[in-house]
Design an enzyme around this catalytic site. Structure first.
Site, PDB file in Angstrom:
ATOM      1  N   GLY A 172       0.942  -1.207  -0.057  1.00 23.11           N
ATOM      2  CA  GLY A 172      -0.043   0.001   0.000  1.00 23.11           C
ATOM      3  C   GLY A 172       0.885   1.186  -0.021  1.00 23.11           C
ATOM      4  O   GLY A 172       0.909   1.624  -0.926  1.00 23.11           O
ATOM      5  N   ARG A 209      -2.064  10.221  11.159  1.00 25.23           N
ATOM      6  CA  ARG A 209      -0.891   9.294  11.577  1.00 25.23           C
ATOM      7  C   ARG A 209      -0.071  10.237  12.341  1.00 25.23           C
ATOM      8  O   ARG A 209       0.591   9.386  13.329  1.00 25.23           O
ATOM      9  CB  ARG A 209      -0.235   9.158  10.142  1.00 25.23           C
ATOM     10  CG  ARG A 209      -1.031   8.369   9.010  1.00 25.23           C
ATOM     11  CD  ARG A 209      -0.283   8.009   8.039  1.00 25.23           C
ATOM     12  NE  ARG A 209       0.550   6.866   8.120  1.00 25.23           N
ATOM     13  CZ  ARG A 209       1.716   7.029   8.465  1.00 25.23           C
ATOM     14  NH1 ARG A 209       2.414   8.022   8.441  1.00 25.23           N
ATOM     15  NH2 ARG A 209       2.492   6.047   8.735  1.00 25.23           N
ATOM     16  N   CYS A 267     -10.537  20.480  18.573  1.00 26.98           N
ATOM     17  CA  CYS A 267     -10.725  20.727  19.884  1.00 26.98           C
ATOM     18  C   CYS A 267     -10.087  19.444  20.710  1.00 26.98           C
ATOM     19  O   CYS A 267     -10.876  18.684  21.393  1.00 26.98           O
ATOM     20  CB  CYS A 267     -11.935  21.244  20.659  1.00 26.98           C
ATOM     21  SG  CYS A 267     -12.469  22.684  19.843  1.00 26.98           S
TER      22      CYS A 267
HETATM   23  C1  LIG Z   1      -2.481  -3.115   5.402  1.00 23.32           C
HETATM   24  C2  LIG Z   1      -2.201  -4.168   4.736  1.00 23.32           C
HETATM   25  C3  LIG Z   1      -1.086  -4.362   3.430  1.00 23.32           C
HETATM   26  C4  LIG Z   1      -0.344  -3.114   3.236  1.00 23.32           C
HETATM   27  O1  LIG Z   1       0.680  -2.621   3.992  1.00 23.32           O
HETATM   28  P1  LIG Z   1       1.579  -1.213   3.692  1.00 23.32           P
HETATM   29  O2  LIG Z   1       2.581  -1.207   4.910  1.00 23.32           O
HETATM   30  O3  LIG Z   1       0.823  -0.117   3.540  1.00 23.32           O
HETATM   31  O4  LIG Z   1       2.536  -1.647   2.387  1.00 23.32           O
HETATM   32  C5  LIG Z   1      -1.019  -5.488   2.898  1.00 23.32           C
HETATM   33  N1  LIG Z   1      -1.364  -6.530   3.222  1.00 23.32           N
HETATM   34  C6  LIG Z   1      -2.319  -6.562   4.346  1.00 23.32           C
HETATM   35  C7  LIG Z   1      -3.420  -7.909   4.675  1.00 23.32           C
HETATM   36  C8  LIG Z   1      -2.775  -5.379   5.118  1.00 23.32           C
HETATM   37  O5  LIG Z   1      -3.426  -5.473   5.833  1.00 23.32           O
END
Ligand SMILES: *Cc1c(COP(=O)(O)O)cnc(C)c1O
Length: 401
Positions: free
Chosen positions: A261, A298, A328
């Site tokens: 991701g 984050r 707030c």
């Molecule tokens: C969140 C997630 C990802 C992606 O992780 P990144 O650190 O954003 O690359 C991949 N696989 C599963 C099962 C996840 O829950």
């Protein structure tokens, strides 16, 4: 993307606003693909939860990416974006059997991460091939919030429970076509990852009908100067060697799958906010922006450091600021950070705002979630409108009191 372009977008579309550079997404995708070009079959399944805008999903589809989804809604988003169900893997945690059956009916690859559901699903649908999420008990990251492979994690089926998995598979006559792990969100050390991979290979030998091995994700991208970045090229070389050796041993050409991701979208994103107030206290200069953890959580949730640039005055003299929001609550984005001199009305750009930023936004304080822009083919395309007051009212049922 340069300051001028970003500033123009903020002028044209207002703030706060998220901007994603498609070129960066494409180059990250190609880089990962290239690192594994010596593996015959590689599948990259983009993790939707990082950034789930339909236009971004369509971009991924155009690149040949598949999707990694964690909810039935993400599955539906993927299908809406035009993905073939075969290119979607569904990796939920702790969801009901009904939801898994719903996803299975839509034709996506099911990935099961607990024995209870494995047994129930296998009993009811022995003909549906299933992937199993293994917990190799390896900590890939330093921060326990985002390392999910360790012994007390709620994710995956423990490698110590392989005998129980095999018992279920035998009793139900189901087919296991994939083995999966996802050890957490920050691979600090390639060797730790390779170590976990060995456990996955060992596990895989127990299953005769595999089509793929899914190594999850956790690729690290730099957030601030001096940050380590996963050396994808070195990692690619090492894992490729081991993967190809394993396929020989297994006697079948398997598909190597990943589900990144952050790696694909983090650096492509910018979050543009306007400074409402510069507030001097006895010890600190606060820059208060038109946002808060309702839009970018984050830094408060994980302690993540997002670089902040004053794009209205990029060449200005640097001074120390604490950048905070208008919620707030304590919503500190940065403490005593060196930033080019800020005047009220300036636009600050947060970097690395592609992954887990908009997708974690909320309406807290009854604020609107921001608009989103995809910078694509040298043009700014609005891909999500800013919310309006109607969105705040939507779904509320007002009692006659
Ligand atoms: C969140 C997630 C990802 C992606 O992780 P990144 O650190 O954003 O690359 C991949 N696989 C599963 C099962 C996840 O829950």
């Amino acid at each position: 993307m340069n300051s001028k372009t970003l500033l123009q977008i903020a002028e044209d579309h207002g703030s706060p606003i998220y901007v994603y550079n498609s070129e960066k997404i494409v180059s990250q995708y190609k880089r990962l693909k290239q690192a594994f070009n010596k593996v015959k079959q590689v599948k990259i399944n983009y993790a939707v939860k990082a950034l789930s805008n339909l236009s971004v999903l369509k971009l991924m589809n155009s690149l040949g990416s598949g999707l990694d989804t964690v909810s039935i809604q993400e599955v539906k988003l993927g299908l809406t974006a035009g993905f073939d169900p075969k290119d979607i893997i569904y990796t939920p945690n702790g969801v009901s059997l009904e939801e898994i059956e719903m996803a299975s009916k839509l034709g996506v690859q099911i990935n099961i991460d607990n024995l209870s559901i494995l047994e129930q699903f296998g009993t009811r649908h022995p003909k549906v091939p299933v992937c199993i999420r293994i917990n190799p008990h390896v900590m890939a990251g330093g921060n326990t919030n985002i390392s999910v492979g360790h012994i007390d994690s709620k994710f995956g089926i423990s490698i110590h429970q392989i005998p129980h998995i095999l018992r279920i598979v035998e009793n139900t006559n189901m087919t296991i076509n994939g083995i999966h792990m996802h050890t957490g969100s920050d691979i600090l050390d390639i060797d730790v990852f390779l170590y976990a991979s060995e456990i996955l290979f060992e596990t895989a030998k127990n299953f005769t009908d595999l089509e793929f091995i899914d190594f999850g994700s956790g690729f690290k991208v730099p957030y601030k100067e001096g940050d380590i970045e996963t050396n994808i090229e070195e990692f690619g070389k090492k894992l490729t060697k081991r993967f190809n050796e394993f396929c020989k041993e297994y006697g079948k050409e398997l598909t190597l799958a990943f589900e990144p991701g952050k790696f694909l979208v983090s650096e492509a994103g910018y979050f543009l906010t306007k400074v409402n107030v510069v507030k001097q206290t006895t010890s600190t200069v606060f820059a208060q922006i038109d946002s808060g953890f309702n839009h970018l959580i984050r830094p408060m949730l994980y302690g993540s450091q997002h670089e902040i640039v004053n794009i209205s005055n990029p060449e200005g003299r640097e001074r120390f600021y604490s950048v905070v929001g208008y919620i707030c609550e304590t919503d500190t984005f940065a403490n005593n950070r060196r930033i080019a001199e800020i005047t009220e009305g300036d636009i600050l750009a947060f970097k690395n705002a592609g992954a887990y930023c908009f997708s974690m936004a909320s309406n807290y304080n009854s604020r609107y979630r921001p608009a989103e822009i995809l910078w694509h083919d040298k043009k700014a395309h609005l891909i999500r409108e800013r919310e309006t007051f109607d969105d705040i009212l939507k779904h509320q049922i007002v009692l006659d009191i």
